[in-house]
Motif scaffolding. Structure first.
Motif, PDB file in Angstrom:
ATOM      1  N   SER A 368       0.741  -1.293  -0.124  1.00 56.00           N
ATOM      2  CA  SER A 368      -0.052  -0.092   0.075  1.00 56.00           C
ATOM      3  C   SER A 368       0.830   1.389  -0.123  1.00 56.00           C
ATOM      4  CB  SER A 368      -0.758   0.154   1.398  1.00 56.00           C
ATOM      5  OG  SER A 368      -0.056   0.131   2.282  1.00 56.00           O
ATOM      6  N   LEU A 369       1.887   1.265   0.621  1.00 49.58           N
ATOM      7  CA  LEU A 369       2.973   2.360   0.773  1.00 49.58           C
ATOM      8  C   LEU A 369       3.549   2.568  -0.751  1.00 49.58           C
ATOM      9  CD1 LEU A 369       4.372   4.502   2.549  1.00 49.58           C
ATOM     10  CD2 LEU A 369       5.883   2.738   2.826  1.00 49.58           C
ATOM     11  N   ALA A 370       3.590   1.505  -1.348  1.00 48.51           N
ATOM     12  CA  ALA A 370       4.288   1.593  -2.760  1.00 48.51           C
ATOM     13  C   ALA A 370       3.158   2.172  -3.946  1.00 48.51           C
ATOM     14  CB  ALA A 370       4.898   0.440  -3.459  1.00 48.51           C
ATOM     15  N   LYS A 371       2.031   1.813  -3.489  1.00 52.08           N
ATOM     16  CA  LYS A 371       0.878   2.346  -4.147  1.00 52.08           C
ATOM     17  C   LYS A 371       0.412   3.747  -3.965  1.00 52.08           C
ATOM     18  CE  LYS A 371      -3.572   0.849  -5.773  1.00 52.08           C
ATOM     19  NZ  LYS A 371      -4.565  -0.423  -5.675  1.00 52.08           N
ATOM     20  N   ARG A 372       0.299   4.072  -2.638  1.00 50.32           N
ATOM     21  CA  ARG A 372      -0.490   5.260  -2.318  1.00 50.32           C
ATOM     22  C   ARG A 372       0.436   6.332  -1.924  1.00 50.32           C
ATOM     23  NH1 ARG A 372      -5.805   4.272  -4.085  1.00 50.32           N
ATOM     24  NH2 ARG A 372      -6.238   2.377  -3.228  1.00 50.32           N
ATOM     25  N   ALA A 373       1.918   6.079  -1.423  1.00 45.15           N
ATOM     26  CA  ALA A 373       2.592   7.358  -0.958  1.00 45.15           C
ATOM     27  C   ALA A 373       2.600   8.638  -1.764  1.00 45.15           C
ATOM     28  CB  ALA A 373       4.300   6.722  -1.072  1.00 45.15           C
ATOM     29  N   GLY A 374       2.586   8.539  -3.145  1.00 43.26           N
ATOM     30  CA  GLY A 374       2.500   9.868  -3.925  1.00 43.26           C
ATOM     31  C   GLY A 374       3.511  10.569  -3.494  1.00 43.26           C
ATOM     32  N   LEU A 443      -4.685   3.912   2.358  1.00 51.42           N
ATOM     33  CA  LEU A 443      -6.273   3.905   1.182  1.00 51.42           C
ATOM     34  C   LEU A 443      -6.119   4.840   0.648  1.00 51.42           C
ATOM     35  CD1 LEU A 443      -8.868   2.758   4.162  1.00 51.42           C
ATOM     36  CD2 LEU A 443      -7.706   1.236   2.315  1.00 51.42           C
ATOM     37  N   SER A 444      -5.567   5.866   0.750  1.00 53.66           N
ATOM     38  CA  SER A 444      -5.746   7.284  -0.013  1.00 53.66           C
ATOM     39  C   SER A 444      -4.578   7.629  -0.755  1.00 53.66           C
ATOM     40  CB  SER A 444      -5.931   8.321   0.858  1.00 53.66           C
ATOM     41  OG  SER A 444      -5.140   8.492   1.818  1.00 53.66           O
ATOM     42  N   ASP A 445      -4.527   8.163  -1.964  1.00 47.54           N
ATOM     43  CA  ASP A 445      -3.498   8.665  -2.734  1.00 47.54           C
ATOM     44  C   ASP A 445      -2.902   9.769  -2.251  1.00 47.54           C
ATOM     45  OD1 ASP A 445      -4.086   6.582  -4.623  1.00 47.54           O
ATOM     46  OD2 ASP A 445      -5.519   7.777  -5.870  1.00 47.54           O
ATOM     47  N   ASN A 446      -1.457   9.828  -2.649  1.00 50.93           N
ATOM     48  CA  ASN A 446      -0.459  11.168  -2.113  1.00 50.93           C
ATOM     49  C   ASN A 446      -0.449  11.032  -0.386  1.00 50.93           C
ATOM     50  OD1 ASN A 446      -0.266  11.918  -4.799  1.00 50.93           O
ATOM     51  ND2 ASN A 446      -2.237  12.606  -4.654  1.00 50.93           N
ATOM     52  N   PHE A 447      -0.420  10.033   0.121  1.00 52.71           N
ATOM     53  CA  PHE A 447      -0.596   9.793   1.414  1.00 52.71           C
ATOM     54  C   PHE A 447       0.589  10.523   2.226  1.00 52.71           C
ATOM     55  CE2 PHE A 447      -0.012   7.767   5.621  1.00 52.71           C
ATOM     56  CZ  PHE A 447      -1.545   7.339   6.074  1.00 52.71           C
ATOM     57  N   ILE A 448       1.697  10.130   1.665  1.00 52.30           N
ATOM     58  CA  ILE A 448       2.938  11.024   2.302  1.00 52.30           C
ATOM     59  C   ILE A 448       2.915  12.337   2.072  1.00 52.30           C
ATOM     60  CG2 ILE A 448       5.335  11.097   2.333  1.00 52.30           C
ATOM     61  CD1 ILE A 448       4.507   8.416   3.341  1.00 52.30           C
ATOM     62  N   SER A 449       2.416  12.668   0.970  1.00 49.60           N
ATOM     63  CA  SER A 449       2.775  14.301   0.553  1.00 49.60           C
ATOM     64  C   SER A 449       1.529  14.862   1.552  1.00 49.60           C
ATOM     65  CB  SER A 449       1.992  14.456  -0.863  1.00 49.60           C
ATOM     66  OG  SER A 449       3.153  13.694  -1.816  1.00 49.60           O
ATOM     67  N   THR A 560      -5.021  15.260   9.854  1.00 48.90           N
ATOM     68  CA  THR A 560      -5.503  15.293   8.529  1.00 48.90           C
ATOM     69  C   THR A 560      -6.484  14.044   8.195  1.00 48.90           C
ATOM     70  OG1 THR A 560      -5.019  15.507   6.209  1.00 48.90           O
ATOM     71  CG2 THR A 560      -3.487  14.563   7.621  1.00 48.90           C
ATOM     72  N   PRO A 561      -7.948  14.313   7.770  1.00 49.14           N
ATOM     73  CA  PRO A 561      -8.750  13.270   7.296  1.00 49.14           C
ATOM     74  C   PRO A 561      -8.329  12.840   5.965  1.00 49.14           C
ATOM     75  CG  PRO A 561      -9.789  15.402   7.298  1.00 49.14           C
ATOM     76  CD  PRO A 561      -8.462  15.746   7.888  1.00 49.14           C
ATOM     77  N   TYR A 562      -7.493  13.531   5.203  1.00 51.53           N
ATOM     78  CA  TYR A 562      -7.246  13.117   3.880  1.00 51.53           C
ATOM     79  C   TYR A 562      -6.267  12.309   3.781  1.00 51.53           C
ATOM     80  CZ  TYR A 562      -9.815  17.493   3.919  1.00 51.53           C
ATOM     81  OH  TYR A 562     -10.691  18.576   4.240  1.00 51.53           O
ATOM     82  N   ALA A 563      -5.459  11.705   4.727  1.00 53.73           N
ATOM     83  CA  ALA A 563      -4.645  10.525   4.467  1.00 53.73           C
ATOM     84  C   ALA A 563      -5.223   9.509   5.351  1.00 53.73           C
ATOM     85  CB  ALA A 563      -3.327  10.937   5.222  1.00 53.73           C
ATOM     86  N   GLU A 564      -5.663   8.631   4.631  1.00 59.23           N
ATOM     87  CA  GLU A 564      -6.741   7.518   5.223  1.00 59.23           C
ATOM     88  C   GLU A 564      -5.953   6.114   5.035  1.00 59.23           C
ATOM     89  OE1 GLU A 564     -11.158   8.538   4.115  1.00 59.23           O
ATOM     90  OE2 GLU A 564      -9.997   9.115   2.405  1.00 59.23           O
ATOM     91  N   ALA A 565      -6.402   5.431   6.032  1.00 58.62           N
ATOM     92  CA  ALA A 565      -5.885   3.998   6.263  1.00 58.62           C
ATOM     93  C   ALA A 565      -6.651   3.078   7.185  1.00 58.62           C
ATOM     94  CB  ALA A 565      -4.408   3.995   6.744  1.00 58.62           C
ATOM     95  N   TYR A 566      -6.505   1.793   6.683  1.00 62.49           N
ATOM     96  CA  TYR A 566      -6.796   0.927   7.775  1.00 62.49           C
ATOM     97  C   TYR A 566      -5.727   0.483   8.856  1.00 62.49           C
ATOM     98  CZ  TYR A 566     -11.001  -0.577   4.828  1.00 62.49           C
ATOM     99  OH  TYR A 566     -12.147  -0.793   4.304  1.00 62.49           O
ATOM    100  N   HIS A 567      -6.318   0.371  10.161  1.00 61.56           N
ATOM    101  CA  HIS A 567      -5.416  -0.145  11.032  1.00 61.56           C
ATOM    102  C   HIS A 567      -6.131  -1.419  11.817  1.00 61.56           C
ATOM    103  CE1 HIS A 567      -3.221   0.996  15.259  1.00 61.56           C
ATOM    104  NE2 HIS A 567      -2.837   0.001  14.339  1.00 61.56           N
ATOM    105  N   TYR A 568      -5.208  -2.529  11.423  1.00 56.80           N
ATOM    106  CA  TYR A 568      -5.495  -3.847  12.030  1.00 56.80           C
ATOM    107  C   TYR A 568      -4.990  -3.972  13.361  1.00 56.80           C
ATOM    108  CZ  TYR A 568      -6.690  -4.560   6.900  1.00 56.80           C
ATOM    109  OH  TYR A 568      -7.106  -4.460   5.880  1.00 56.80           O
TER     110      TYR A 568
END
Length: 621
Positions: A368-374, A443-449, A560-568
């Motif tokens: 997910s980091l590879a896909k969503r980091a942005g 879960l959200s794109d550009n997560f790191i940014s 920030t609510p714009y960086a979204e993720a699941y937490h197991y």
């Protein structure tokens, strides 16, 4: 302003108690009421006892009784306030622009000002009503009270122009704005005066209540946080009642500006709070906002020009503060705004992921980091701690290279979350650190940014993300101090799509703390503070303690609510509900309570005292 409905323990209590009544449990409830009544009568008097009884009876039968919950002062309190002498007794100018005001509203508004328990006031009425509503002026001119300054304008200058005439007429030390169809609580100006004496604040605001047009039905409460600049840019949570020193108005560039009509008060509040030396929040309802067909309290989405004016006002503040970014009005949550701050550099971000076995969780996290980091300037450190499974080390050897600049470093020793991350920070080369649990899936794109755009700011300490349980309910939306006797999460357990109280789940917020499961901070700050506390908070409360130490330095923590993720949650190490884990947790909790006893007594500045400390779902007391 709109408020997203949330579930409240009070509502659940009403329902359950109502069922109990229908099961003939009235005697037990009546006994409890009697005990409460005797105590209240002895300590607070007859009027308070009557109010308490009325509230409890209404609660038993599932009826809303706002009249007994909205900070209405007792009559004896008002009498005492009228004769109270304080060291500083400023004069307040209450400025009200009038335009074709319904007579019922006009009379109620004027009465609410003239009957204030604090008497050093003037009421400035600026009347731009048309000829068909001449009764407005006739009524105002007929009033025999030398505290009224009635100004008739020949030409309607709009809400901003008319308000500015009132501001120019105002002779008080402090100025308060009041809409012509709203009301002040009878103790409003006294409470403002108390705040001036206790804090010296040059900008003061209070909580408010939204009522039906006839003032009989509750629409919503606006129980607000203390001053929160990021929260304010997300939506105008301050609104009413706000009062400010006359000299502050001059520093802020003068009165209201017509190009922001529809959000002219929002623009003014933004400018005033920028220049204020001290902003103070009174967590009491002092203002009644009347909701009717023509008011923004009813539905701001019906006034798109007002939404656009608000967006422009926030953008103007960014320009004044030298913050580059774009402001967007949000479709979900009319009157709320998202800011996309421009990145000011391209720093290396070190992502630190503690891990013990559970390779499927780690693989999902890394994928997910590879896909969503942005964001492409990343260093990923897997902080290996006591794995025992062969496949774990096979994964490290064979698959980590798939994730770019990613490597494993080994921490030797028993599990200590703080020590593991501190060790990782010693190995990290990045300018920014991201603490990330291995059971988090982005879960959200550009997560790191999204995290970096806040963490790069010099006024910001820690930045946290919005985390969900796998069933799409809220796991983390920031941390409040005091919930459960120590600390708890905001809106925990509510549905993912809920916008939150005053949009607190859907706009960026200043918070006391954010969870270490996903926390970004400048590497320099992390090291200056000595990282997480290994000795006192090995596993729990280390993130909250760290954030509070950042706050002590005057820094803002941001959710920030714009960086979204699941937490197991807690998959790798299990839960803290039994055995040694439970004993260790109890010790850390007690150390936290002792260290922050004063803060716990004072209350979290970002969590209004009208909300419960028993639950994490943002319910009323």
């Amino acid at each position: 302003m709109s408020r997203e409905p949330v579930s409240h323990p009070a509502a659940e209590e009403q329902d359950s108690v109502g069922k109990a009544v229908r099961r003939n449990l009235v005697p037990a409830k009546a006994w409890n009421l009697a005990v409460r009544g005797v105590h209240c009568l002895a300590t607070r008097g007859v009027e308070a006892t009557w109010r308490e009884a009325a509230f409890r009876v209404n609660l038993m039968f599932g009826r809303e009784s706002w009249q007994h919950r909205a900070d209405i002062p007792l009559k004896r309190e008002l009498r005492a306030q009228r004769f109270t002498k304080l060291p500083v007794m400023p004069r307040f100018s209450v400025v009200v622009p009038l335009y074709n005001t319904p007579m019922t509203y006009l009379k109620q508004m004027i009465r609410s000002v003239l009957e204030q328990s604090y008497r050093r006031l003037e009421l400035v009425l600026v009347d731009a009503s048309d000829a068909e509503h001449a009764e407005v002026g006739a009524y105002c001119r007929a009033l025999k009270d030398n505290r009224i300054n009635y100004v008739r304008v020949a030409k309607n200058g709009g809400i901003s122009g008319n308000t500015n005439i009132g501001l120019a007429e105002a002779g008080g030390d402090y100025i308060a704005l009041l809409d012509h169809d709203d009301l002040l609580w009878p103790n409003a100006l006294f409470e403002l005066t108390k705040a001036v004496n206790e804090t010296g604040a040059d900008f003061i605001y209070s909580d408010e209540i939204v009522l039906s047009a006839d003032l009989k039905k509750l629409r919503e409460y606006h129980f607000k946080p203390d001053f929160s600049p990021d929260t304010l840019r997300g939506c105008n949570y301050i609104t009413h009642l706000s009062a400010f020193r006359r000299s502050l108005l001059e520093k802020a560039g003068g009165g209201e500006r017509s190009r922001y009509d529809g959000a002219q008060d929002f623009d003014l509040i933004l400018r005033l709070t920028e220049k204020a030396k001290r902003v103070h929040h009174i967590p009491k309802v002092l203002y009644a906002w009347r909701s009717h067909a023509k008011s923004t309290a009813s539905d701001i989405s019906a006034k798109p020009y007002a939404i656009e004016a608000g967006r422009a006002a926030v953008a103007a503040q960014l320009d004044r503060l030298g913050l580059r970014g774009a402001v967007e009005a949000q479709e979900k949550g009319p009157g709320s705004y998202r800011i996309r701050y421009a990145l000011t550099g391209h720093p290396l971000v070190t992502v630190m992921i503690p891990n013990k076995d559970h390779i499927e969780d780690l693989r999902r996290c890394l994928d997910s980091l590879a896909k969503r980091a942005g964001y492409d300037n990343l260093e990923i450190l897997i902080l290996e701690n006591n794995s025992t499974e062969r496949e774990t080390f096979d994964f490290y050897q064979k698959e980590l290279s798939r994730y770019g600049n990613c490597r494993m470093v080994r921490y030797e020793g028993p599990f200590n979350y703080s020590a593991v991350n501190n060790f990782g920070a010693q190995q990290a080369e990045g300018d920014q650190l991201l603490l990330l649990n291995n059971d988090v899936e982005l879960l959200s794109d550009n997560f790191i940014s999204e995290l970096l755009m806040y963490s790069q700011r010099p006024d910001v300490g820690a930045v946290g993300a919005k985390l969900y349980y796998p069933d799409d309910t809220i796991q983390h939306a920031g941390v409040f101090i005091g919930i459960g006797g120590s600390a708890g999460h905001s809106h925990k357990g509510l549905p993912r799509e809920n916008l939150g109280d005053l949009y607190r789940l859907s706009t960026a917020q200043n918070m006391s703390a954010v969870t270490g499961a996903c926390l970004m901070v400048k590497a320099s700050l992390y090291r200056e503070l000595g990282g997480l506390d290994e000795e006192n908070f090995a596993v729990s409360y280390n993130d909250v303690d760290f954030c509070l130490r950042l706050r002590e330095r005057g820094l803002l923590n941001v959710f920030t609510p714009y960086a979204e993720a699941y937490h197991y949650e807690s998959k790798s190490r299990g839960l803290d509900t039994e055995g040694p884990n439970a004993r260790r947790y109890a010790g850390e909790r007690e150390r936290f309570r002792q260290k922050y006893a004063a803060l716990l007594r004072a209350g979290d500045p970002y969590y209004n005292p009208h909300f419960t400390l028993k639950y994490e779902n943002y319910g009323y007391k």
